[in-house]
Design an enzyme around this catalytic site. Structure first.
Site, short mmCIF file in Angstrom:
data_model
loop_
_atom_site.label_atom_id
_atom_site.label_comp_id
_atom_site.label_asym_id
_atom_site.label_seq_id
_atom_site.Cartn_x
_atom_site.Cartn_y
_atom_site.Cartn_z
N GLU A 196 6.48 -2.22 37.94
CA GLU A 196 7.62 -2.73 36.72
C GLU A 196 8.90 -2.80 37.20
O GLU A 196 9.80 -2.66 35.82
CB GLU A 196 7.06 -1.21 35.92
CG GLU A 196 5.72 -1.02 35.61
CD GLU A 196 5.13 -2.46 34.87
OE1 GLU A 196 5.96 -3.09 34.50
OE2 GLU A 196 3.52 -2.89 35.40
N THR A 246 2.35 4.10 42.50
CA THR A 246 3.86 3.83 42.73
C THR A 246 4.19 2.77 43.08
O THR A 246 4.40 1.65 42.56
CB THR A 246 3.32 4.56 44.38
OG1 THR A 246 3.26 5.41 44.54
CG2 THR A 246 4.10 4.25 44.93
N ASP A 298 5.92 -11.56 36.81
CA ASP A 298 4.34 -11.79 37.34
C ASP A 298 4.31 -12.79 37.98
O ASP A 298 4.58 -14.50 37.46
CB ASP A 298 3.93 -11.63 36.35
CG ASP A 298 3.69 -10.08 35.40
OD1 ASP A 298 3.41 -9.40 36.62
OD2 ASP A 298 3.81 -10.18 34.56
ZN LIG Z 1 3.80 -7.56 35.57
#
Ligand SMILES: [Zn+2]
Length: 193
Positions: free
Chosen positions: A129, A123, A138
């Protein structure tokens, strides 16, 4: 003249009441512009028909985003209709297109088995994503409280909820139809070990 002054005070009071109402429901204190944009919800459709085995993780990841941001909603595309986000299962590393994906635009999520084999939560992977599709890069290394710290938070981390800063960044990307005016980044971000 006195009437004008009174009217002025009265309409100020009405304006305050109107902007205060939506603020009561929001997590952060919105200014009047955000309150106005709250009505303009962007809908992004996804197709997960090629993500066998990930259905529950995708549903939970989508629910996490939908309950934590107000002006963009992820909805499953009815079969045979076009979706902005194609979600597929692969044997490699998870990866996704860096958005913010626009209505009518195109983005992909690859839910890679390699990260599951390494012990990461499905999950959290799906929500992470999708976060890329919504315009978040990120933030590695980072704590488990951050969704976009991804695998750097370790395999014990099962948090699939974006933190306040991540929520606010997505809200900004979609505020007032901003995502429709700004081209999506379009890079593919790979979440390898
Ligand atoms: Zn990532």
């Amino acid at each position: 003249m006195l009437h004008y002054i009174r009217l002025g005070i009265a309409s100020t009071a009405v304006a305050v009441a109107l902007t205060a109402a939506p603020a009561a429901n929001a997590l952060s204190a919105p200014d009047s512009a955000e309150a106005k944009n709250a009505s303009a919800v962007v809908t992004i459709r996804y197709d997960d028909s090629r993500a066998a085995g990930w259905e529950a993780a995708i549903a939970a990841g989508v629910a996490s985003w939908n309950s934590n941001v107000d002006n963009v909603k992820l909805v499953e595309a009815p079969p045979g209709t076009r979706a902005e986000i194609q979600i597929v299962a692969t044997s490699g590393w998870p990866q996704a297109t860096l958005g913010p994906v626009r209505p009518g635009g195109r983005a992909q999520v690859q839910l890679g088995q390699q990260a599951v084999t390494d012990g990461h939560d499905k999950t959290r992977i799906a929500a992470h994503e999708l976060g890329h599709n919504l315009g978040l890069p990120d933030t590695k290394p980072g704590p488990c409280s951050q969704l976009m710290s991804g695998s750097s938070a370790g395999t014990s981390c099962k948090n699939a909820v974006p933190d306040a800063a991540e929520q606010a960044r997505v809200e900004r990307a979609y505020a007032g139809g901003a995502a429709s005016r700004t081209p999506a980044d379009g890079r593919m971000l790979v979440d390898a070990r």
